[in-house]
Write a protein that holds these residues in place. Sequence first.
Motif, PDB file in Angstrom:
ATOM      1  N   HIS A  72       0.852  -1.182   0.000  1.00 11.91           N
ATOM      2  CA  HIS A  72       0.000   0.000   0.000  1.00 11.91           C
ATOM      3  C   HIS A  72       0.895   1.241   0.000  1.00 11.91           C
ATOM      4  CE1 HIS A  72      -2.767  -3.023   1.675  1.00 11.91           C
ATOM      5  NE2 HIS A  72      -3.738  -2.277   1.186  1.00 11.91           N
ATOM      6  N   ASP A  73       0.499   2.270  -0.722  1.00 13.21           N
ATOM      7  CA  ASP A  73       1.194   3.552  -0.611  1.00 13.21           C
ATOM      8  C   ASP A  73       0.805   4.200   0.704  1.00 13.21           C
ATOM      9  OD1 ASP A  73       1.919   2.919  -3.134  1.00 13.21           O
ATOM     10  OD2 ASP A  73       1.192   4.743  -4.080  1.00 13.21           O
ATOM     11  N   ILE A  74       1.777   4.794   1.416  1.00  7.61           N
ATOM     12  CA  ILE A  74       1.452   5.468   2.665  1.00  7.61           C
ATOM     13  C   ILE A  74       2.102   6.853   2.709  1.00  7.61           C
ATOM     14  CG2 ILE A  74       1.247   3.286   3.919  1.00  7.61           C
ATOM     15  CD1 ILE A  74       3.881   3.989   5.341  1.00  7.61           C
ATOM     16  N   VAL A  75       1.487   7.723   3.505  1.00  4.52           N
ATOM     17  CA  VAL A  75       2.087   9.005   3.837  1.00  4.52           C
ATOM     18  C   VAL A  75       2.543   8.915   5.286  1.00  4.52           C
ATOM     19  CG1 VAL A  75       1.755  11.486   4.120  1.00  4.52           C
ATOM     20  CG2 VAL A  75       0.616  10.279   2.240  1.00  4.52           C
ATOM     21  N   VAL A  76       3.842   9.073   5.499  1.00  4.89           N
ATOM     22  CA  VAL A  76       4.393   9.080   6.848  1.00  4.89           C
ATOM     23  C   VAL A  76       4.337  10.516   7.355  1.00  4.89           C
ATOM     24  CG1 VAL A  76       6.430   8.651   8.273  1.00  4.89           C
ATOM     25  CG2 VAL A  76       5.907   7.136   6.340  1.00  4.89           C
ATOM     26  N   LEU A  77       3.581  10.750   8.418  1.00  8.55           N
ATOM     27  CA  LEU A  77       3.452  12.083   8.996  1.00  8.55           C
ATOM     28  C   LEU A  77       4.305  12.146  10.254  1.00  8.55           C
ATOM     29  CD1 LEU A  77       2.081  14.859   8.788  1.00  8.55           C
ATOM     30  CD2 LEU A  77       0.230  13.951  10.224  1.00  8.55           C
ATOM     31  N   SER A 100      14.708  -6.715   0.624  1.00 11.59           N
ATOM     32  CA  SER A 100      14.854  -8.171   0.750  1.00 11.59           C
ATOM     33  C   SER A 100      13.510  -8.854   0.999  1.00 11.59           C
ATOM     34  CB  SER A 100      15.817  -8.496   1.905  1.00 11.59           C
ATOM     35  OG  SER A 100      15.350  -7.951   3.124  1.00 11.59           O
ATOM     36  N   SER A 101      12.428  -8.179   0.667  1.00  9.66           N
ATOM     37  CA  SER A 101      11.090  -8.717   0.901  1.00  9.66           C
ATOM     38  C   SER A 101      10.302  -8.765  -0.399  1.00  9.66           C
ATOM     39  CB  SER A 101      10.354  -7.848   1.932  1.00  9.66           C
ATOM     40  OG  SER A 101       8.990  -8.235   2.043  1.00  9.66           O
ATOM     41  N   SER A 102       9.322  -9.640  -0.436  1.00  2.70           N
ATOM     42  CA  SER A 102       8.433  -9.691  -1.595  1.00  2.70           C
ATOM     43  C   SER A 102       7.401  -8.573  -1.542  1.00  2.70           C
ATOM     44  CB  SER A 102       7.713 -11.045  -1.639  1.00  2.70           C
ATOM     45  OG  SER A 102       6.956 -11.255  -0.456  1.00  2.70           O
ATOM     46  N   LYS A 103       7.297  -7.915  -0.375  1.00  6.92           N
ATOM     47  CA  LYS A 103       6.377  -6.792  -0.227  1.00  6.92           C
ATOM     48  C   LYS A 103       7.107  -5.479  -0.464  1.00  6.92           C
ATOM     49  CE  LYS A 103       2.984  -8.764   2.971  1.00  6.92           C
ATOM     50  NZ  LYS A 103       2.235  -8.537   4.233  1.00  6.92           N
ATOM     51  N   THR A 104       6.348  -4.479  -0.883  1.00  7.01           N
ATOM     52  CA  THR A 104       6.916  -3.148  -1.050  1.00  7.01           C
ATOM     53  C   THR A 104       6.022  -2.148  -0.331  1.00  7.01           C
ATOM     54  OG1 THR A 104       7.696  -1.517  -2.657  1.00  7.01           O
ATOM     55  CG2 THR A 104       5.669  -2.713  -3.211  1.00  7.01           C
ATOM     56  N   LEU A 105       6.583  -1.005   0.042  1.00  6.50           N
ATOM     57  CA  LEU A 105       5.811  -0.012   0.777  1.00  6.50           C
ATOM     58  C   LEU A 105       6.253   1.387   0.334  1.00  6.50           C
ATOM     59  CD1 LEU A 105       3.652   0.335   2.975  1.00  6.50           C
ATOM     60  CD2 LEU A 105       5.481   0.428   4.664  1.00  6.50           C
ATOM     61  N   PRO A 106       5.713   1.875  -0.786  1.00  2.00           N
ATOM     62  CA  PRO A 106       6.048   3.229  -1.234  1.00  2.00           C
ATOM     63  C   PRO A 106       5.646   4.256  -0.178  1.00  2.00           C
ATOM     64  CG  PRO A 106       4.912   1.995  -2.955  1.00  2.00           C
ATOM     65  CD  PRO A 106       4.783   1.199  -1.703  1.00  2.00           C
ATOM     66  N   MET A 107       6.555   5.180   0.145  1.00  2.00           N
ATOM     67  CA  MET A 107       6.312   6.146   1.209  1.00  2.00           C
ATOM     68  C   MET A 107       6.620   7.554   0.735  1.00  2.00           C
ATOM     69  SD  MET A 107       8.133   4.219   4.459  1.00  2.00           S
ATOM     70  CE  MET A 107       9.621   3.826   3.508  1.00  2.00           C
ATOM     71  N   ARG A 108       5.779   8.499   1.152  1.00  2.00           N
ATOM     72  CA  ARG A 108       6.156   9.901   1.089  1.00  2.00           C
ATOM     73  C   ARG A 108       6.122  10.403   2.528  1.00  2.00           C
ATOM     74  NH1 ARG A 108       2.003  14.360  -1.349  1.00  2.00           N
ATOM     75  NH2 ARG A 108       3.005  15.784   0.110  1.00  2.00           N
ATOM     76  N   VAL A 109       6.982  11.345   2.845  1.00  2.00           N
ATOM     77  CA  VAL A 109       7.102  11.822   4.218  1.00  2.00           C
ATOM     78  C   VAL A 109       6.690  13.279   4.290  1.00  2.00           C
ATOM     79  CG1 VAL A 109       8.641  12.134   6.203  1.00  2.00           C
ATOM     80  CG2 VAL A 109       9.001  10.204   4.644  1.00  2.00           C
ATOM     81  N   ASP A 110       5.814  13.581   5.239  1.00  2.50           N
ATOM     82  CA  ASP A 110       5.403  14.951   5.490  1.00  2.50           C
ATOM     83  C   ASP A 110       5.622  15.246   6.976  1.00  2.50           C
ATOM     84  OD1 ASP A 110       4.366  17.501   4.969  1.00  2.50           O
ATOM     85  OD2 ASP A 110       2.885  16.657   3.569  1.00  2.50           O
ATOM     86  N   PHE A 111       5.479  16.521   7.357  1.00  2.86           N
ATOM     87  CA  PHE A 111       5.844  16.923   8.714  1.00  2.86           C
ATOM     88  C   PHE A 111       4.796  17.832   9.334  1.00  2.86           C
ATOM     89  CE2 PHE A 111       9.630  16.160   6.224  1.00  2.86           C
ATOM     90  CZ  PHE A 111      10.385  15.324   7.041  1.00  2.86           C
ATOM     91  N   ILE A 112       4.657  17.679  10.651  1.00  6.94           N
ATOM     92  CA  ILE A 112       3.814  18.574  11.432  1.00  6.94           C
ATOM     93  C   ILE A 112       4.524  18.799  12.758  1.00  6.94           C
ATOM     94  CG2 ILE A 112       2.459  16.739  12.523  1.00  6.94           C
ATOM     95  CD1 ILE A 112       0.006  18.561  12.236  1.00  6.94           C
TER      96      ILE A 112
END
Length: 230
Positions: A72-77, A100-112
């Motif tokens: 899943h794509d996630i936004v890291v806050l 090294s995993s069969s899973k992937t986790l696309p991330m964008r990072v934002d800040f508060i």
Amino acid sequence: MQESNMAGWQRKQTSVEKGIVIPDEWPGYPLELFSLPEHYSEDLDCVYIPHGVIMDRIERIARNILEDLGDHDIVVLCVLKAGYQFCADLVDSIKVLCRSSSKTLPMRVDFIRLKSYLNDQSTEVLHIEGAENLSVLSGKNVLIVEAIVDTGKTMKTLLNHVEAFKPKMIKVAGLLVKRVPSGTGYLPDYVGFDISNRFVVGYALDYNEYFRDLNHICVISDRGKLKYKI
């Protein structure tokens, strides 16, 4: 329930993951066993959680997050300022695991940025900077990364703000959860350490902007509180 003991610490695996539970009687490690900045030599009582233990626990949290949210794509806050080091190391750990995993986790990072402390006391006034930019969270999977949760009131206020922008999902990772008498009982989805009600600094946790440059999480001394009080 599975339990394991290490240096007096207890990790309890139940239906709710509480992380590593550090008991109230845990004295910490003597300062002389570690390399610490000389300018803080008399401002600390003990090393509460060594840097290596922090990093190992973050790797485990990263594994749990990848297992739960992978593909899943996630936004890291990232909640500033105290959360910046935890967030950086958590994101790095997830990236390493993805290679090294069969899973992937696309991330964008934002800040508060949140501010609710004066000296060593949490105040009723919560200042939120960056809240006006949270429209980017609409329809997104959000992972809030916070360094420490004590009463839980600040986190609940933040969650109300984030929910107003209608994200698809919200998860919270908290490095530390402090056991305080006035706590609401709020528990993040991913917890690093469940700790006693002591004022800790280091690993980007501060006391009036000091001590962020410590690698370890330490307990501030009464002398340190007085020295840096505003």
